[in-house]
Design an enzyme around this catalytic site. Sequence first.
Site, PDB file in Angstrom:
ATOM      1  N   ASP A 116      28.466  17.094  12.676  1.00 48.78           N
ATOM      2  CA  ASP A 116      27.134  17.620  12.977  1.00 48.78           C
ATOM      3  C   ASP A 116      26.546  16.740  14.077  1.00 48.78           C
ATOM      4  O   ASP A 116      26.056  15.640  13.820  1.00 48.78           O
ATOM      5  CB  ASP A 116      26.277  17.587  11.708  1.00 48.78           C
ATOM      6  CG  ASP A 116      24.829  17.984  11.946  1.00 48.78           C
ATOM      7  OD1 ASP A 116      24.428  18.138  13.115  1.00 48.78           O
ATOM      8  OD2 ASP A 116      24.092  18.131  10.948  1.00 48.78           O
TER       9      ASP A 116
ATOM     10  N   LYS B  30      19.405  21.281  19.261  1.00 47.84           N
ATOM     11  CA  LYS B  30      18.337  20.459  19.803  1.00 47.84           C
ATOM     12  C   LYS B  30      18.344  20.397  21.325  1.00 47.84           C
ATOM     13  O   LYS B  30      17.777  21.246  21.974  1.00 47.84           O
ATOM     14  CB  LYS B  30      18.379  19.071  19.163  1.00 47.84           C
ATOM     15  CG  LYS B  30      17.925  19.070  17.693  1.00 47.84           C
ATOM     16  CD  LYS B  30      17.635  17.702  17.192  1.00 47.84           C
ATOM     17  CE  LYS B  30      17.201  17.697  15.723  1.00 47.84           C
ATOM     18  NZ  LYS B  30      15.933  18.347  15.462  1.00 47.84           N
TER      19      LYS B  30
ATOM     20  N   TYR C 224       7.034  20.356   6.796  1.00 44.83           N
ATOM     21  CA  TYR C 224       6.953  19.203   5.901  1.00 44.83           C
ATOM     22  C   TYR C 224       5.497  18.834   5.592  1.00 44.83           C
ATOM     23  O   TYR C 224       5.141  17.652   5.567  1.00 44.83           O
ATOM     24  CB  TYR C 224       7.699  18.002   6.512  1.00 44.83           C
ATOM     25  CG  TYR C 224       9.062  18.372   7.016  1.00 44.83           C
ATOM     26  CD1 TYR C 224      10.039  18.851   6.138  1.00 44.83           C
ATOM     27  CD2 TYR C 224       9.379  18.294   8.362  1.00 44.83           C
ATOM     28  CE1 TYR C 224      11.297  19.218   6.595  1.00 44.83           C
ATOM     29  CE2 TYR C 224      10.634  18.666   8.829  1.00 44.83           C
ATOM     30  CZ  TYR C 224      11.588  19.131   7.943  1.00 44.83           C
ATOM     31  OH  TYR C 224      12.823  19.496   8.399  1.00 44.83           O
TER      32      TYR C 224
END
Length: 430
Positions: free
Chosen positions: A251, A280, A18
């Site tokens: 999710d 994660k 990003y």
Amino acid sequence: MDTRTLLDLDRAHVWHPYAPMPGAVEPFVVESASGVRLRLAEPVAGHRELVDGMSSWWAAIHGYGHPELDEAVRAQLGRMSHVMFGGLTHEPAVRLAARLVEITPEPLQHVFLADSGSVSVEVAVKMCLQYWQSLGRPAKRRLLTWRGGYHGDTFHPMSVCDPDGGMHALWTGVLPQQLFADEPPAGFDAPLDPAYADHLADLIERHADELAAVIVEPVVQGAGGMRFHSPAYLRLLRELCDRHDVLLVFDEIATGFGRTGELFAADHAGLSPDVLCLGKALTGGYLTMAATLCTPRVADGISRGRLPVLAHGPTFMGNPLAAAVANASLDLLLRQDWQVDIKRIETGLRDGLAAAADLPGVRDVRVLGAIGVVQLDHPVDMRAATAAAAEAGVWLRPFRDLIYTMPPYITEDADVARICEGVLAAAQTS
């Protein structure tokens, strides 16, 4: 390599997430990490160490350098670091799959191991589309979600991220055109809004013939806006999907493994999706690995199709090192009273962030489990906010209008308080 040389090479060659190329903001150089602290190569704002308020993007729930996780990697490395998963299997992956089936809501029974959270969503979408193909209903090929969501940066996951407020508006017209409900009403404890329930029911009913699945982040929408919603909407989605023959995908890449105060966010609603995505914290932040779980209904449907296999196979699928440390991370989490730690951190975040509500420019302050969020009424000055947090001795990664924290579960009360000081400092600077 001296720090200046490293940063010069970083700017010249390394494309950070990003960020533009070359980068506009010089990153901090981390030379080591231990417990909840990141040790920097050179002091920043007088601090050689920063308390990690981010769990390395929500993954390092046990902190850094945990002896049991270190040993799990070393022991597995002595046996094998990797072996292909096509036609072969091994104990770490089999144990992990069986453990995930054991701890996730019934009737999830089958586990596909992938490389990353975004890929696990790709696999989930492929499962749902192939399921309907196999049942001779190829028209059921679209997905429905609600706005404010985030599911990853690869193509199908991008198509179900918020199409306007998210990062992926650039790809409008390129991505598959999915269906979007309005954002779910905010508030974990808020009662179900009948008007919003009617809105969801109408969308799903009208589009049932073309809908393969509904996919949402349960209870907490993560990188799309750090919003919390009532578990009642999950129960409503389960009812509507069952009524109209649509699959339901959760999710839980960000919410899985205790972050919200339940082992899985689905547990707040007391139900199970047809497909579940995990990632994660799965490996305690040590190695990249994700998992997509599905029910026998989904697996059997695919297996009866013209193509009776799920045509997906990452090179590093079921990586033994990642599976071994994932098993160790689950052992570590589940044998301790992790809910006490989450509640303790939640209390510390509520107390420590309460003062933010009185700061100018703050729109909302919210806490759920080991998640604390300060939302501004304007975009964060990311450079200034990060520097202010570092001056307080804390590492934070604000984005959009949000200054938030998801600390490791081992974070002690004094460090939770320091993290809150960092969040407040960042909010005052922005």
